[in-house]
Design a protein around this motif. Structure first.
Motif, mmCIF file in Angstrom:
data_model
loop_
_atom_site.group_PDB
_atom_site.id
_atom_site.type_symbol
_atom_site.label_atom_id
_atom_site.label_comp_id
_atom_site.label_asym_id
_atom_site.label_seq_id
_atom_site.Cartn_x
_atom_site.Cartn_y
_atom_site.Cartn_z
ATOM 1 N N LEU A 283 -6.146 9.612 13.430
ATOM 2 C CA LEU A 283 -5.807 9.401 12.019
ATOM 3 C C LEU A 283 -6.260 8.039 11.512
ATOM 4 C CD1 LEU A 283 -2.216 10.916 12.202
ATOM 5 C CD2 LEU A 283 -4.204 11.955 11.100
ATOM 6 N N PHE A 284 -6.839 7.243 12.408
ATOM 7 C CA PHE A 284 -7.326 5.907 12.039
ATOM 8 C C PHE A 284 -8.510 6.012 11.084
ATOM 9 C CE2 PHE A 284 -10.422 2.494 12.863
ATOM 10 C CZ PHE A 284 -9.654 1.384 12.533
ATOM 11 N N LYS A 285 -8.457 5.250 9.988
ATOM 12 C CA LYS A 285 -9.528 5.244 9.005
ATOM 13 C C LYS A 285 -10.169 3.863 8.936
ATOM 14 C CE LYS A 285 -9.372 9.480 7.935
ATOM 15 N NZ LYS A 285 -10.518 10.347 8.282
ATOM 16 N N LYS A 286 -11.448 3.803 9.287
ATOM 17 C CA LYS A 286 -12.168 2.542 9.369
ATOM 18 C C LYS A 286 -12.204 1.816 8.026
ATOM 19 C CE LYS A 286 -16.613 0.594 10.806
ATOM 20 N NZ LYS A 286 -17.978 0.920 11.308
ATOM 21 N N LYS A 287 -12.458 2.555 6.934
ATOM 22 C CA LYS A 287 -12.542 1.921 5.610
ATOM 23 C C LYS A 287 -11.213 1.287 5.225
ATOM 24 C CE LYS A 287 -16.217 4.809 3.672
ATOM 25 N NZ LYS A 287 -16.592 5.754 2.587
ATOM 26 N N LEU A 288 -10.135 1.995 5.528
ATOM 27 C CA LEU A 288 -8.805 1.474 5.215
ATOM 28 C C LEU A 288 -8.500 0.239 6.056
ATOM 29 C CD1 LEU A 288 -6.353 2.026 3.458
ATOM 30 C CD2 LEU A 288 -5.464 3.530 5.251
ATOM 31 N N ALA A 289 -8.928 0.255 7.313
ATOM 32 C CA ALA A 289 -8.716 -0.890 8.198
ATOM 33 C C ALA A 289 -9.478 -2.115 7.699
ATOM 34 C CB ALA A 289 -9.157 -0.536 9.614
ATOM 35 N N ILE A 290 -10.696 -1.885 7.203
ATOM 36 C CA ILE A 290 -11.507 -2.994 6.675
ATOM 37 C C ILE A 290 -10.827 -3.617 5.457
ATOM 38 C CG2 ILE A 290 -13.684 -3.575 5.534
ATOM 39 C CD1 ILE A 290 -15.032 -1.479 7.328
ATOM 40 N N ILE A 291 -10.252 -2.760 4.600
ATOM 41 C CA ILE A 291 -9.518 -3.261 3.430
ATOM 42 C C ILE A 291 -8.317 -4.092 3.873
ATOM 43 C CG2 ILE A 291 -8.121 -2.592 1.435
ATOM 44 C CD1 ILE A 291 -9.917 -0.120 1.164
ATOM 45 N N PHE B 19 0.807 -1.211 0.000
ATOM 46 C CA PHE B 19 0.000 0.000 0.000
ATOM 47 C C PHE B 19 0.848 1.274 0.000
ATOM 48 C CE2 PHE B 19 -3.301 -2.946 0.963
ATOM 49 C CZ PHE B 19 -4.486 -2.326 0.585
ATOM 50 N N LEU B 20 2.064 1.183 0.518
ATOM 51 C CA LEU B 20 2.932 2.363 0.526
ATOM 52 C C LEU B 20 3.336 2.794 -0.875
ATOM 53 C CD1 LEU B 20 5.282 1.704 3.585
ATOM 54 C CD2 LEU B 20 3.726 3.631 3.310
ATOM 55 N N THR B 21 3.246 1.880 -1.833
ATOM 56 C CA THR B 21 3.608 2.206 -3.218
ATOM 57 C C THR B 21 2.441 2.822 -3.983
ATOM 58 O OG1 THR B 21 3.010 -0.012 -4.011
ATOM 59 C CG2 THR B 21 5.272 0.316 -3.261
ATOM 60 N N ARG B 22 1.268 2.879 -3.365
ATOM 61 C CA ARG B 22 0.086 3.411 -4.029
ATOM 62 C C ARG B 22 -0.180 4.859 -3.599
ATOM 63 N NH1 ARG B 22 -4.065 -1.800 -3.583
ATOM 64 N NH2 ARG B 22 -2.695 -3.295 -4.651
ATOM 65 N N LYS B 23 -1.049 5.498 -4.347
ATOM 66 C CA LYS B 23 -1.376 6.904 -4.057
ATOM 67 C C LYS B 23 -2.437 6.978 -2.964
ATOM 68 C CE LYS B 23 -0.186 8.607 -8.664
ATOM 69 N NZ LYS B 23 -0.662 9.313 -9.883
ATOM 70 N N ILE B 24 -1.973 6.716 -1.747
ATOM 71 C CA ILE B 24 -2.831 6.766 -0.562
ATOM 72 C C ILE B 24 -2.167 7.697 0.438
ATOM 73 C CG2 ILE B 24 -3.870 5.416 1.308
ATOM 74 C CD1 ILE B 24 -3.728 2.968 -0.462
ATOM 75 N N ASN B 25 -2.981 8.408 1.203
ATOM 76 C CA ASN B 25 -2.450 9.287 2.235
ATOM 77 C C ASN B 25 -1.568 8.476 3.186
ATOM 78 O OD1 ASN B 25 -2.286 10.703 4.861
ATOM 79 N ND2 ASN B 25 -3.629 12.198 3.864
ATOM 80 N N LYS B 26 -0.263 8.732 3.135
ATOM 81 C CA LYS B 26 0.697 7.925 3.886
ATOM 82 C C LYS B 26 0.500 8.037 5.401
ATOM 83 C CE LYS B 26 2.970 6.428 0.253
ATOM 84 N NZ LYS B 26 2.174 7.046 -0.809
ATOM 85 N N ILE B 27 0.145 9.226 5.864
ATOM 86 C CA ILE B 27 -0.040 9.422 7.302
ATOM 87 C C ILE B 27 -1.204 8.578 7.808
ATOM 88 C CG2 ILE B 27 -0.639 11.081 9.107
ATOM 89 C CD1 ILE B 27 0.867 13.202 7.581
ATOM 90 N N LYS B 28 -2.320 8.609 7.074
ATOM 91 C CA LYS B 28 -3.493 7.823 7.472
ATOM 92 C C LYS B 28 -3.212 6.330 7.343
ATOM 93 C CE LYS B 28 -6.797 11.449 6.239
ATOM 94 N NZ LYS B 28 -7.914 11.848 5.351
ATOM 95 N N LEU B 29 -2.474 5.959 6.297
ATOM 96 C CA LEU B 29 -2.135 4.555 6.075
ATOM 97 C C LEU B 29 -1.301 3.990 7.219
ATOM 98 C CD1 LEU B 29 -1.862 2.003 4.284
ATOM 99 C CD2 LEU B 29 0.098 3.099 3.202
ATOM 100 N N ILE B 30 -0.209 4.684 7.549
ATOM 101 C CA ILE B 30 0.710 4.210 8.583
ATOM 102 C C ILE B 30 0.032 4.153 9.944
ATOM 103 C CG2 ILE B 30 2.788 4.808 9.892
ATOM 104 C CD1 ILE B 30 3.371 3.546 7.202
ATOM 105 N N ASN B 31 -0.735 5.174 10.270
ATOM 106 C CA ASN B 31 -1.363 5.221 11.598
ATOM 107 C C ASN B 31 -2.548 4.274 11.728
ATOM 108 O OD1 ASN B 31 -0.042 7.541 13.317
ATOM 109 N ND2 ASN B 31 -0.107 8.279 11.215
ATOM 110 N N THR B 32 -3.191 3.966 10.609
ATOM 111 C CA THR B 32 -4.232 2.935 10.636
ATOM 112 C C THR B 32 -3.601 1.564 10.879
ATOM 113 O OG1 THR B 32 -5.680 4.170 9.130
ATOM 114 C CG2 THR B 32 -6.043 1.799 9.295
ATOM 115 N N ALA B 33 -2.485 1.296 10.185
ATOM 116 C CA ALA B 33 -1.763 0.033 10.385
ATOM 117 C C ALA B 33 -1.246 -0.075 11.817
ATOM 118 C CB ALA B 33 -0.605 -0.063 9.404
#
Length: 258
Positions: free
Chosen positions: A200-208, A69-83
């Motif tokens: 910064l946690f995103k529920k939709k991203l967590a579900i994915i 997911f880090l290689t995709r065009k996703i908000n990195k801050i939301k991605l990392i903190n959701t993980a």
């Protein structure tokens, strides 16, 4: 050209780090085994085996997906903190299980080892730093942190042997070296991990993450069972002393994994 140069530097530094770890293990492993003896080494191996079997529950498969997911065009801050939030949730589950093992341990040394293992598990969130830094082309920094952790444990373990330290000290040294790893990663100040990670946690991203991680969880469970179930059976049927003797040969084989 810059990206290619960073890639070569990352790969080279990672290889050097692994080679150093193998050399350290080949030197330190026999010394620690000889110093602790079969009984104490068996206790240590039993606790680490329990913890190892629970590792798939810590990140729930999200750690492997971060690299993708880090290689995709996703908000990195939301991605990392959701993980990170997912991993801390899994860590809380594993911490509770290890705490139960500690409470119901009839042996005082096992109780202490399980408590210390909890802290080692907590510091595993440093893996997120590692994946993120490699994605940023800073693999050489990851290798330097890795070397600092391994060398710290190596020299402190040698000192512990020289000073005739108790069994729990070797587990404590693992806690300290793991904590050092997280401290050094955070001190680089390039990560997107924030103290306000819950906001910064995103529920939709967590579900994915969780929906795609199920095959990874099953794969990780099968791998950990394959690598550690034998030690748990030996502990259950033959005891710590026999497990300690078996663990020596296993550690030699695992040391050569590259």
């Amino acid at each position: 050209m810059e990206a290619e140069k960073n890639l070569k530097k990352t790969v080279l530094s990672q290889y050097i780090g692994r080679i150093v770890k193998i050399l350290i293990s080949l030197i330190l492993g026999p010394l620690v085994a000889r110093y602790l003896g079969p009984e104490d080494l068996g206790k240590l191996s039993y606790v680490t085996s329990i913890s190892f079997l629970l590792i798939p529950l810590i990140d729930l498969g999200s750690k492997e997906l971060i690299a993708i997911f880090l290689t995709r065009k996703i908000n990195k801050i939301k991605l990392i903190n959701t993980a990170l939030t997912i991993q801390l949730f899994g860590t809380s589950i594993v911490t509770f299980i290890l705490f139960l093992f500690a409470i119901f341990s009839k042996n005082k040394e096992l109780l202490i080892l399980f408590i210390l293992e909890i802290f080692i598990v907590i510091f595993l969130y440093g893996d997120i730093y590692e994946y993120e830094l490699i994605n940023l082309g800073k693999g050489s920094k990851v290798a330097k942190v890795f070397l600092a952790k391994e060398l710290t444990y190596f020299f402190s373990a040698l000192a512990a042997i020289f000073l005739n330290a108790e069994l729990f000290v070797f587990s404590l040294l693992n806690v300290l070296s793991s904590g050092l790893r997280v401290f050094l990663f955070s001190n680089l100040k390039v990560s997107n991990i924030r103290f306000t990670f819950l906001k910064l946690f995103k529920k939709k991203l967590a579900i994915i993450f969780l929906s795609r991680s199920l095959p990874l969880i099953l794969s990780n469970v099968s791998d950990t069972m394959l690598m550690r179930s034998d030690q748990l059976m030996i502990q259950a049927y033959l005891g710590s002393s026999e497990l300690g003797q078996y663990a020596v040969s296993v550690k030699v084989a695992e040391t050569l994994y590259f």
